[in-house]
Design a protein around this motif. Sequence first.
Motif, PDB file in Angstrom:
ATOM      1  N   LEU A  92     -65.990   5.263   5.204  1.00 29.72           N
ATOM      2  CA  LEU A  92     -65.211   6.498   5.080  1.00 29.72           C
ATOM      3  C   LEU A  92     -65.017   6.866   3.613  1.00 29.72           C
ATOM      4  O   LEU A  92     -65.079   8.052   3.245  1.00 29.72           O
ATOM      5  CB  LEU A  92     -63.851   6.356   5.772  1.00 29.72           C
ATOM      6  CG  LEU A  92     -63.868   6.306   7.294  1.00 29.72           C
ATOM      7  CD1 LEU A  92     -62.481   5.941   7.822  1.00 29.72           C
ATOM      8  CD2 LEU A  92     -64.350   7.620   7.886  1.00 29.72           C
ATOM      9  N   TYR A  93     -64.771   5.861   2.780  1.00 24.46           N
ATOM     10  CA  TYR A  93     -64.602   6.104   1.348  1.00 24.46           C
ATOM     11  C   TYR A  93     -65.871   6.711   0.750  1.00 24.46           C
ATOM     12  O   TYR A  93     -65.803   7.666  -0.036  1.00 24.46           O
ATOM     13  CB  TYR A  93     -64.231   4.803   0.628  1.00 24.46           C
ATOM     14  CG  TYR A  93     -63.905   5.007  -0.825  1.00 24.46           C
ATOM     15  CD1 TYR A  93     -62.620   5.356  -1.211  1.00 24.46           C
ATOM     16  CD2 TYR A  93     -64.882   4.889  -1.811  1.00 24.46           C
ATOM     17  CE1 TYR A  93     -62.304   5.567  -2.543  1.00 24.46           C
ATOM     18  CE2 TYR A  93     -64.577   5.098  -3.141  1.00 24.46           C
ATOM     19  CZ  TYR A  93     -63.297   5.437  -3.501  1.00 24.46           C
ATOM     20  OH  TYR A  93     -63.001   5.658  -4.836  1.00 24.46           O
ATOM     21  N   LEU A  94     -67.031   6.179   1.115  1.00 21.71           N
ATOM     22  CA  LEU A  94     -68.294   6.728   0.614  1.00 21.71           C
ATOM     23  C   LEU A  94     -68.486   8.170   1.088  1.00 21.71           C
ATOM     24  O   LEU A  94     -68.922   9.035   0.313  1.00 21.71           O
ATOM     25  CB  LEU A  94     -69.471   5.860   1.055  1.00 21.71           C
ATOM     26  CG  LEU A  94     -69.507   4.459   0.462  1.00 21.71           C
ATOM     27  CD1 LEU A  94     -70.622   3.642   1.098  1.00 21.71           C
ATOM     28  CD2 LEU A  94     -69.655   4.509  -1.049  1.00 21.71           C
ATOM     29  N   CYS A 125     -58.792  22.156  -1.063  1.00 19.58           N
ATOM     30  CA  CYS A 125     -59.502  21.135  -0.278  1.00 19.58           C
ATOM     31  C   CYS A 125     -59.863  19.923  -1.133  1.00 19.58           C
ATOM     32  O   CYS A 125     -59.807  18.782  -0.657  1.00 19.58           O
ATOM     33  CB  CYS A 125     -60.750  21.732   0.365  1.00 19.58           C
ATOM     34  SG  CYS A 125     -60.386  22.994   1.610  1.00 19.58           S
ATOM     35  N   GLU A 126     -60.220  20.163  -2.377  1.00 20.50           N
ATOM     36  CA  GLU A 126     -60.544  19.066  -3.283  1.00 20.50           C
ATOM     37  C   GLU A 126     -59.323  18.170  -3.509  1.00 20.50           C
ATOM     38  O   GLU A 126     -59.440  16.939  -3.556  1.00 20.50           O
ATOM     39  CB  GLU A 126     -61.066  19.622  -4.607  1.00 20.50           C
ATOM     40  CG  GLU A 126     -61.624  18.582  -5.539  1.00 20.50           C
ATOM     41  CD  GLU A 126     -62.277  19.205  -6.773  1.00 20.50           C
ATOM     42  OE1 GLU A 126     -63.190  18.570  -7.298  1.00 20.50           O
ATOM     43  OE2 GLU A 126     -61.866  20.308  -7.198  1.00 20.50           O
ATOM     44  N   GLN A 127     -58.154  18.771  -3.596  1.00 20.76           N
ATOM     45  CA  GLN A 127     -56.918  17.997  -3.758  1.00 20.76           C
ATOM     46  C   GLN A 127     -56.661  17.126  -2.537  1.00 20.76           C
ATOM     47  O   GLN A 127     -56.323  15.947  -2.662  1.00 20.76           O
ATOM     48  CB  GLN A 127     -55.725  18.938  -4.010  1.00 20.76           C
ATOM     49  CG  GLN A 127     -54.406  18.230  -4.133  1.00 20.76           C
ATOM     50  CD  GLN A 127     -54.344  17.282  -5.322  1.00 20.76           C
ATOM     51  OE1 GLN A 127     -54.975  17.487  -6.339  1.00 20.76           O
ATOM     52  NE2 GLN A 127     -53.584  16.219  -5.174  1.00 20.76           N
ATOM     53  N   GLU A 128     -56.846  17.691  -1.349  1.00 20.27           N
ATOM     54  CA  GLU A 128     -56.657  16.902  -0.134  1.00 20.27           C
ATOM     55  C   GLU A 128     -57.677  15.771  -0.039  1.00 20.27           C
ATOM     56  O   GLU A 128     -57.344  14.658   0.386  1.00 20.27           O
ATOM     57  CB  GLU A 128     -56.731  17.800   1.101  1.00 20.27           C
ATOM     58  CG  GLU A 128     -55.537  18.709   1.233  1.00 20.27           C
ATOM     59  CD  GLU A 128     -55.594  19.639   2.423  1.00 20.27           C
ATOM     60  OE1 GLU A 128     -54.542  20.243   2.719  1.00 20.27           O
ATOM     61  OE2 GLU A 128     -56.658  19.775   3.064  1.00 20.27           O
ATOM     62  N   THR A 129     -58.907  16.031  -0.445  1.00 21.10           N
ATOM     63  CA  THR A 129     -59.940  14.992  -0.427  1.00 21.10           C
ATOM     64  C   THR A 129     -59.585  13.874  -1.402  1.00 21.10           C
ATOM     65  O   THR A 129     -59.801  12.691  -1.101  1.00 21.10           O
ATOM     66  CB  THR A 129     -61.324  15.597  -0.734  1.00 21.10           C
ATOM     67  OG1 THR A 129     -61.617  16.610   0.233  1.00 21.10           O
ATOM     68  CG2 THR A 129     -62.413  14.543  -0.703  1.00 21.10           C
ATOM     69  N   SER A 130     -59.015  14.216  -2.546  1.00 24.55           N
ATOM     70  CA  SER A 130     -58.572  13.195  -3.502  1.00 24.55           C
ATOM     71  C   SER A 130     -57.497  12.300  -2.898  1.00 24.55           C
ATOM     72  O   SER A 130     -57.494  11.081  -3.116  1.00 24.55           O
ATOM     73  CB  SER A 130     -58.044  13.847  -4.776  1.00 24.55           C
ATOM     74  OG  SER A 130     -59.077  14.483  -5.460  1.00 24.55           O
ATOM     75  N   ILE A 131     -56.607  12.891  -2.132  1.00 23.21           N
ATOM     76  CA  ILE A 131     -55.555  12.116  -1.465  1.00 23.21           C
ATOM     77  C   ILE A 131     -56.170  11.217  -0.391  1.00 23.21           C
ATOM     78  O   ILE A 131     -55.763  10.056  -0.235  1.00 23.21           O
ATOM     79  CB  ILE A 131     -54.472  13.055  -0.900  1.00 23.21           C
ATOM     80  CG1 ILE A 131     -53.731  13.736  -2.059  1.00 23.21           C
ATOM     81  CG2 ILE A 131     -53.506  12.295   0.011  1.00 23.21           C
ATOM     82  CD1 ILE A 131     -52.849  14.891  -1.643  1.00 23.21           C
ATOM     83  N   GLN A 132     -57.153  11.721   0.328  1.00 24.73           N
ATOM     84  CA  GLN A 132     -57.857  10.898   1.316  1.00 24.73           C
ATOM     85  C   GLN A 132     -58.480   9.679   0.639  1.00 24.73           C
ATOM     86  O   GLN A 132     -58.367   8.544   1.136  1.00 24.73           O
ATOM     87  CB  GLN A 132     -58.954  11.706   2.016  1.00 24.73           C
ATOM     88  CG  GLN A 132     -58.455  12.799   2.918  1.00 24.73           C
ATOM     89  CD  GLN A 132     -59.575  13.675   3.463  1.00 24.73           C
ATOM     90  OE1 GLN A 132     -60.753  13.419   3.233  1.00 24.73           O
ATOM     91  NE2 GLN A 132     -59.206  14.708   4.207  1.00 24.73           N
ATOM     92  N   LEU A 133     -59.139   9.905  -0.491  1.00 27.67           N
ATOM     93  CA  LEU A 133     -59.766   8.800  -1.229  1.00 27.67           C
ATOM     94  C   LEU A 133     -58.728   7.773  -1.689  1.00 27.67           C
ATOM     95  O   LEU A 133     -58.971   6.564  -1.597  1.00 27.67           O
ATOM     96  CB  LEU A 133     -60.547   9.340  -2.430  1.00 27.67           C
ATOM     97  CG  LEU A 133     -61.876  10.006  -2.108  1.00 27.67           C
ATOM     98  CD1 LEU A 133     -62.379  10.802  -3.307  1.00 27.67           C
ATOM     99  CD2 LEU A 133     -62.905   8.973  -1.677  1.00 27.67           C
ATOM    100  N   ALA A 134     -57.607   8.248  -2.163  1.00 30.08           N
ATOM    101  CA  ALA A 134     -56.556   7.329  -2.626  1.00 30.08           C
ATOM    102  C   ALA A 134     -56.031   6.478  -1.474  1.00 30.08           C
ATOM    103  O   ALA A 134     -55.839   5.261  -1.626  1.00 30.08           O
ATOM    104  CB  ALA A 134     -55.417   8.113  -3.279  1.00 30.08           C
TER     105      ALA A 134
END
Length: 151
Positions: A92-94, A125-134
């Motif tokens: 998922l991280y990848l 959306c990029e901000q939400e994706t950054s939170i997902q990665l964290a």
Amino acid sequence: MHVAHYLGLQHRAEANLADAFRQVAAAHAAEADVFHLTGKLAAQCDQHVERLAPFIETYSAEAPDEPERLHADLFAGARSGGLGLLRDLHDLYLMASYADITWTVLGQAAAGLRDGDLAAVVAACEQETSIQLAWLRTRMKSAAPQALVVA
């Protein structure tokens, strides 16, 4: 103009990520935090897909034929057990990293096109994706000792 290709890449990346989050939720339902958060993150990805739709429609008329091998499949299905959870989170991280860099590229395209609406969608959306990665990084750190050391 090739921006439509990257819009298509992002659309497919987000749809695939949503599906993968759901598969991991189902496979690891006993892990309450994983079950609930991956469900929430899948819904975020679904919203990203919806937010991209108008831009795909707008820019698709100007797109040349899609090159072969444009898309990549990064998730082959959920696994079971502690090590399986760690590997699923890693996958998922990848996938989220792939989505993240594609958002970055689309942000640059939006700036070049002076498309403020696309830029706003990309930023959100990029901000939400950054939170997902964290969250994925933190959850992997939590799962790794148990999965890798305690057998």
